[in-house]
Enzyme design. Sequence first.
Site, mmCIF file in Angstrom:
data_model
loop_
_atom_site.group_PDB
_atom_site.id
_atom_site.type_symbol
_atom_site.label_atom_id
_atom_site.label_comp_id
_atom_site.label_asym_id
_atom_site.label_seq_id
_atom_site.Cartn_x
_atom_site.Cartn_y
_atom_site.Cartn_z
ATOM 1 N N GLU A 104 0.893 -1.204 0.101
ATOM 2 C CA GLU A 104 0.093 -0.084 0.152
ATOM 3 C C GLU A 104 0.966 1.327 0.100
ATOM 4 O O GLU A 104 1.934 1.359 0.547
ATOM 5 C CB GLU A 104 -0.823 0.079 1.283
ATOM 6 C CG GLU A 104 -2.185 -0.447 1.094
ATOM 7 C CD GLU A 104 -3.377 0.220 0.172
ATOM 8 O OE1 GLU A 104 -2.704 0.991 -0.819
ATOM 9 O OE2 GLU A 104 -4.391 -0.233 0.418
ATOM 10 N N ASP A 105 0.337 2.436 -0.486
ATOM 11 C CA ASP A 105 0.903 3.646 -0.603
ATOM 12 C C ASP A 105 0.741 4.327 0.876
ATOM 13 O O ASP A 105 1.536 4.776 1.478
ATOM 14 C CB ASP A 105 0.712 4.418 -1.858
ATOM 15 C CG ASP A 105 -0.792 4.542 -1.874
ATOM 16 O OD1 ASP A 105 -1.695 3.764 -1.559
ATOM 17 O OD2 ASP A 105 -1.288 5.539 -2.390
ATOM 18 N N ASP A 108 -4.831 4.789 5.970
ATOM 19 C CA ASP A 108 -5.621 6.107 6.430
ATOM 20 C C ASP A 108 -6.784 5.456 7.471
ATOM 21 O O ASP A 108 -6.238 5.558 8.409
ATOM 22 C CB ASP A 108 -6.283 6.963 5.162
ATOM 23 C CG ASP A 108 -6.737 8.357 5.549
ATOM 24 O OD1 ASP A 108 -7.207 8.549 6.632
ATOM 25 O OD2 ASP A 108 -6.999 9.065 4.417
ATOM 26 N N PHE A 157 -3.503 16.214 3.442
ATOM 27 C CA PHE A 157 -3.806 15.726 2.004
ATOM 28 C C PHE A 157 -2.341 15.599 1.358
ATOM 29 O O PHE A 157 -1.901 16.691 1.442
ATOM 30 C CB PHE A 157 -4.704 16.651 1.412
ATOM 31 C CG PHE A 157 -5.307 16.322 -0.128
ATOM 32 C CD1 PHE A 157 -4.889 15.114 -0.588
ATOM 33 C CD2 PHE A 157 -6.457 16.849 -0.469
ATOM 34 C CE1 PHE A 157 -5.424 14.617 -1.603
ATOM 35 C CE2 PHE A 157 -6.724 16.586 -1.593
ATOM 36 C CZ PHE A 157 -6.339 15.456 -2.287
ATOM 37 N N ARG A 170 -0.157 11.705 -9.711
ATOM 38 C CA ARG A 170 0.695 10.793 -9.199
ATOM 39 C C ARG A 170 2.076 10.401 -9.389
ATOM 40 O O ARG A 170 2.966 9.516 -8.856
ATOM 41 C CB ARG A 170 0.110 9.214 -9.741
ATOM 42 C CG ARG A 170 -1.454 9.243 -9.476
ATOM 43 C CD ARG A 170 -2.138 7.951 -9.584
ATOM 44 N NE ARG A 170 -3.658 7.807 -9.694
ATOM 45 C CZ ARG A 170 -4.148 7.420 -8.786
ATOM 46 N NH1 ARG A 170 -3.622 7.007 -7.368
ATOM 47 N NH2 ARG A 170 -5.583 7.312 -8.781
HETATM 48 C C1 PRP Z 1 -5.816 4.825 -1.246
HETATM 49 C C2 PRP Z 1 -4.774 4.026 -0.734
HETATM 50 C C3 PRP Z 1 -5.304 2.805 -0.013
HETATM 51 C C4 PRP Z 1 -6.668 3.709 0.768
HETATM 52 C C5 PRP Z 1 -6.222 3.806 2.030
HETATM 53 O O1 PRP Z 1 -6.487 4.417 -2.174
HETATM 54 O O2 PRP Z 1 -4.076 3.748 -1.867
HETATM 55 O O3 PRP Z 1 -5.685 1.931 -0.888
HETATM 56 O O4 PRP Z 1 -6.889 4.789 -0.094
HETATM 57 O O5 PRP Z 1 -7.313 4.436 2.742
HETATM 58 P P1 PRP Z 1 -8.059 3.859 3.817
HETATM 59 O O6 PRP Z 1 -7.009 3.425 4.828
HETATM 60 O O7 PRP Z 1 -8.908 5.151 4.360
HETATM 61 O O8 PRP Z 1 -8.994 2.614 3.316
HETATM 62 P P2 PRP Z 1 -7.657 5.434 -3.062
HETATM 63 O O9 PRP Z 1 -9.010 4.914 -2.510
HETATM 64 O O10 PRP Z 1 -7.294 6.995 -2.960
HETATM 65 O O11 PRP Z 1 -7.482 4.927 -4.543
HETATM 66 P P3 PRP Z 1 -6.515 5.244 -5.590
HETATM 67 O O12 PRP Z 1 -5.052 4.332 -4.967
HETATM 68 O O13 PRP Z 1 -6.570 4.672 -6.785
HETATM 69 O O14 PRP Z 1 -5.971 6.570 -5.468
#
Ligand code: PRP
Length: 185
Positions: A104-105, A108, A157, A170
């Site tokens: 994961e990046d 949150d 953010f 990105r």
């Molecule tokens: C982001 C990130 C995680 C998730 C974390 O993805 O890559 O998968 O949110 O958030 P959380 O802990 O609140 O669940 P996002 O939904 O923004 O999609 P993306 O990676 O396609 O931008």
Amino acid sequence: MTQVGDLTVGGVLIECDAIQRRVEELAAEIDAAYPSLEQPLVLICVLKGSILFTADLARALTLPVELEFVACRSYGDATTSSGSVELVKDVSMTLQDRDVLMVEDIIDTGMTTAFLRKHLATHHPRSLRLVSLLDKRSRRVRDVEINFRGFDIPDRFVVGYGLDVAQRLRNLRDIHVVEVPESAG
Ligand code: PRP
């Protein structure tokens, strides 16, 4: 300064050199954590944000790896436990008895990870762990275990190195903070 709608991409929170150093350290930790691999480690890139981190991590690891991809979509109010997550793209291989590492990046609320852990566990992997480059732990709603953590970050953010604002930026090499106008925040 880059403007995306009302949002202003501001200063650098983590420079690309620091990201690359931390990726190397994480790779060394991960290499050491799997002394008895029977088959290549399966890296599961959680699209889209993790794509750049996964690419760099995979190249920094000395362990043999295979790459897989999943995508999720979040619904509802992600700031509360009433938010829900749906799988948009599943893995295309069997994970039974495989050592699996979710990549994961950012973590949150923890909702995505909690959902994915439960889903991937139904494949009966040999092991299931998580590496996240960023941890925004002040926002956590679900208690999730991060086995390998890159950086703790404040509740800002952020964009770049895979993270987007309205699907853009990105490809920034550094991770930047985004200034949200008070009226939008
Ligand atoms: C982001 C990130 C995680 C998730 C974390 O993805 O890559 O998968 O949110 O958030 P959380 O802990 O609140 O669940 P996002 O939904 O923004 O999609 P993306 O990676 O396609 O931008």
